[in-house]
Design a protein around this motif. Structure first.
Motif, short mmCIF file in Angstrom:
data_model
loop_
_atom_site.label_atom_id
_atom_site.label_comp_id
_atom_site.label_asym_id
_atom_site.label_seq_id
_atom_site.Cartn_x
_atom_site.Cartn_y
_atom_site.Cartn_z
N VAL A 19 1.07 -1.20 -0.06
CA VAL A 19 -0.15 -0.14 -0.02
C VAL A 19 1.00 1.21 0.04
CG1 VAL A 19 -1.50 1.53 1.28
CG2 VAL A 19 -1.95 -0.91 1.36
N ALA A 20 0.80 2.16 -0.84
CA ALA A 20 1.24 3.32 -0.78
C ALA A 20 0.47 4.66 -0.63
CB ALA A 20 1.82 3.54 -2.26
N LEU A 21 0.97 5.63 0.43
CA LEU A 21 0.09 6.91 0.80
C LEU A 21 0.77 7.54 0.49
CD1 LEU A 21 -1.78 8.01 2.84
CD2 LEU A 21 -0.32 8.48 4.06
N VAL A 22 0.07 8.55 -0.73
CA VAL A 22 0.80 9.47 -1.09
C VAL A 22 -0.58 11.13 -0.91
CG1 VAL A 22 0.55 10.68 -3.22
CG2 VAL A 22 0.90 8.68 -3.47
N THR A 23 0.36 11.83 -0.08
CA THR A 23 0.09 13.06 0.43
C THR A 23 0.50 14.49 -0.43
OG1 THR A 23 0.37 11.94 2.84
CG2 THR A 23 0.28 13.81 2.74
N LEU A 24 -0.23 15.46 -0.41
CA LEU A 24 -0.40 16.62 -0.89
C LEU A 24 -0.03 17.61 0.61
CD1 LEU A 24 -3.47 17.01 -3.26
CD2 LEU A 24 -1.10 16.00 -3.34
N ASN A 25 1.41 18.17 0.19
CA ASN A 25 1.97 19.12 1.20
C ASN A 25 2.49 19.75 1.20
OD1 ASN A 25 2.87 18.54 3.99
ND2 ASN A 25 5.13 18.61 3.11
N ARG A 26 0.87 20.46 0.86
CA ARG A 26 1.07 22.34 0.86
C ARG A 26 0.01 23.01 1.99
NH1 ARG A 26 0.97 26.55 -3.94
NH2 ARG A 26 2.45 27.85 -3.49
N PRO A 27 0.33 23.00 3.04
CA PRO A 27 -1.04 23.11 4.27
C PRO A 27 -1.43 23.75 4.36
CG PRO A 27 0.63 21.89 5.29
CD PRO A 27 0.76 22.37 4.00
N GLU A 28 -0.39 25.43 4.48
CA GLU A 28 -0.43 26.92 3.51
C GLU A 28 -1.35 27.17 3.13
OE1 GLU A 28 3.26 26.24 2.07
OE2 GLU A 28 2.35 25.02 3.84
N ARG A 29 -1.35 27.16 1.65
CA ARG A 29 -2.50 27.02 0.87
C ARG A 29 -3.07 25.98 0.84
NH1 ARG A 29 -3.18 31.52 -0.66
NH2 ARG A 29 -3.20 30.84 -2.32
N MET A 30 -3.66 24.77 1.53
CA MET A 30 -4.41 23.50 1.58
C MET A 30 -4.55 23.19 0.31
SD MET A 30 -7.99 26.31 3.19
CE MET A 30 -9.33 24.61 2.93
N ASN A 31 -3.22 22.76 -0.10
CA ASN A 31 -3.15 21.53 -0.48
C ASN A 31 -3.64 22.29 -2.06
OD1 ASN A 31 -1.47 20.01 0.99
ND2 ASN A 31 -3.79 19.15 1.93
N SER A 32 -3.99 23.56 -2.86
CA SER A 32 -4.16 23.77 -3.73
C SER A 32 -3.69 23.13 -4.99
CB SER A 32 -3.57 25.82 -4.03
OG SER A 32 -2.74 25.75 -3.02
N MET A 33 -4.19 22.94 -6.13
CA MET A 33 -3.34 22.51 -7.74
C MET A 33 -2.24 23.41 -8.15
SD MET A 33 -6.87 20.88 -8.00
CE MET A 33 -6.10 19.46 -9.42
N ALA A 34 -1.37 24.45 -7.17
CA ALA A 34 -0.51 24.71 -8.16
C ALA A 34 0.67 23.27 -8.41
CB ALA A 34 0.66 25.51 -6.91
N PHE A 35 0.71 24.35 -9.68
CA PHE A 35 1.76 23.42 -10.67
C PHE A 35 2.97 22.65 -10.52
CE2 PHE A 35 -0.38 26.33 -13.90
CZ PHE A 35 -1.02 25.53 -14.69
N ASP A 36 3.32 23.68 -9.60
CA ASP A 36 4.58 23.04 -8.42
C ASP A 36 4.25 21.87 -7.73
OD1 ASP A 36 5.59 24.82 -9.17
OD2 ASP A 36 5.85 26.38 -7.47
N VAL A 37 3.12 21.28 -7.38
CA VAL A 37 2.32 20.12 -6.46
C VAL A 37 1.67 19.38 -7.95
CG1 VAL A 37 1.24 19.18 -4.71
CG2 VAL A 37 1.84 22.02 -4.88
N MET A 38 1.09 19.69 -8.83
CA MET A 38 0.24 18.55 -9.75
C MET A 38 1.39 18.35 -11.00
SD MET A 38 -2.49 18.26 -9.11
CE MET A 38 -2.16 18.46 -7.01
#
Length: 275
Positions: A19-38
């Motif tokens: 099992v893999a757990l993937v976490t979006l880790n930009r909590p200060e921006r509520m994990n918004s879908m910025a290209f640096d995340v996507m």
């Protein structure tokens, strides 16, 4: 647990076998879908899709949000756009986000969304692109485009949402831009379950571990036919596709015989996916 840092904004952990757990880790921006995340998220999904040790994936967000959708203050950098005019730049930007949604659908492994908080706009689309959704009772959902003077239709939302909750509810949610609570989301079928925040990740990991215990091609073909069923124009044609998958596993593996023997012996089956 020692999360691997694939970028500072996307973390990978392996908390249970297969099992893999993937976490979006930009909590200060509520994990918004910025290209640096996507962009790193898409790269990680591609990597996991080819990782045969991973049989199920859980996707969640750090902090109080799953994903708040578009980031209007810090959108990040779109790759490979040097020399492009504004219209083509916009097309490339859309493609980056589209590819994340399509990657989730095409993953070999089932993907479970652990919706830990707000799923707004593109964040709602991200959750809908996952195969299964569980939500914290603190979570809520919003099709936010209409609130921003835009269309609410984005990233497959007008395709996926009616299929998840029915046409009338989808029209209402997308045209009013109102929030849907986790409790309502459970009631109308947007999520499978709403659970206390403290229990969410464990519930998702337990489900992922159960899925990972079954036949790999059995799980993959089930996911594939469920998604193709959403596109099917003919019941007869879809039933033929289902039947071929069932025959494929019945004739080429000993899984069915193992399941029968395991039930008779009151033990868990061990599927080898081979004869």
């Amino acid at each position: 647990m020692n999360p691997q840092d694939h970028s500072q904004f996307v973390l990978l952990d392996r908390p249970r076998p297969h099992v893999a757990l993937v976490t979006l880790n930009r909590p200060e921006r509520m994990n918004s879908m910025a290209f640096d995340v996507m962009v790193p998220l898409k790269a990680l999904l591609d990597e996991l899709n080819s990782d045969n040790s991973v049989r199920a994936i859980v996707l969640t967000g750090a902090g109080r949000g799953f994903s708040s959708g578009a980031d209007h203050r810090s959108a990040g950098s779109v790759p490979h756009v040097d020399g492009l005019t504004r219209p083509t730049y916009a097309l490339r930007s859309m493609e980056v986000l589209d590819e994340v949604i399509l990657a989730l659908r095409k993953m070999h492994q089932p993907v479970i969304a652990a919706v830990n908080g707000a799923a707004i706009g593109g964040g709602l689309c991200l959750a809908l692109a996952c195969d299964i959704r569980l939500a914290s009772t603190d979570a809520y959902f919003r099709a936010a485009g209409i609130n921003n003077g835009l269309t609410a239709s984005e990233l497959g939302l007008s395709f996926l949402l009616p299929r998840a909750i029915g046409t009338s509810r989808a029209f209402e949610l997308m045209l009013t831009g109102r929030d849907m609570s986790a409790e309502e989301a459970e009631r109308v079928g947007l999520v499978s379950r709403a659970v206390p925040a403290a229990d969410l990740l464990d519930c998702c990991l337990e489900m992922a571990e159960r899925i990972a215990s079954f036949s790999r091609p059995g799980v993959e073909l089930t996911k594939r036919t469920l998604w193709s069923g959403l596109d099917a124009t003919s019941l007869e044609g879809h039933m033929q596709a289902e039947g071929l998958g069932q025959l494929y596993l019945r004739l080429l593996t000993g899984n069915f015989e193992e399941a029968v023997a395991a039930r008779a012996q009151r033990r868990a089956p061990v599927f080898t996916d081979d004869k």
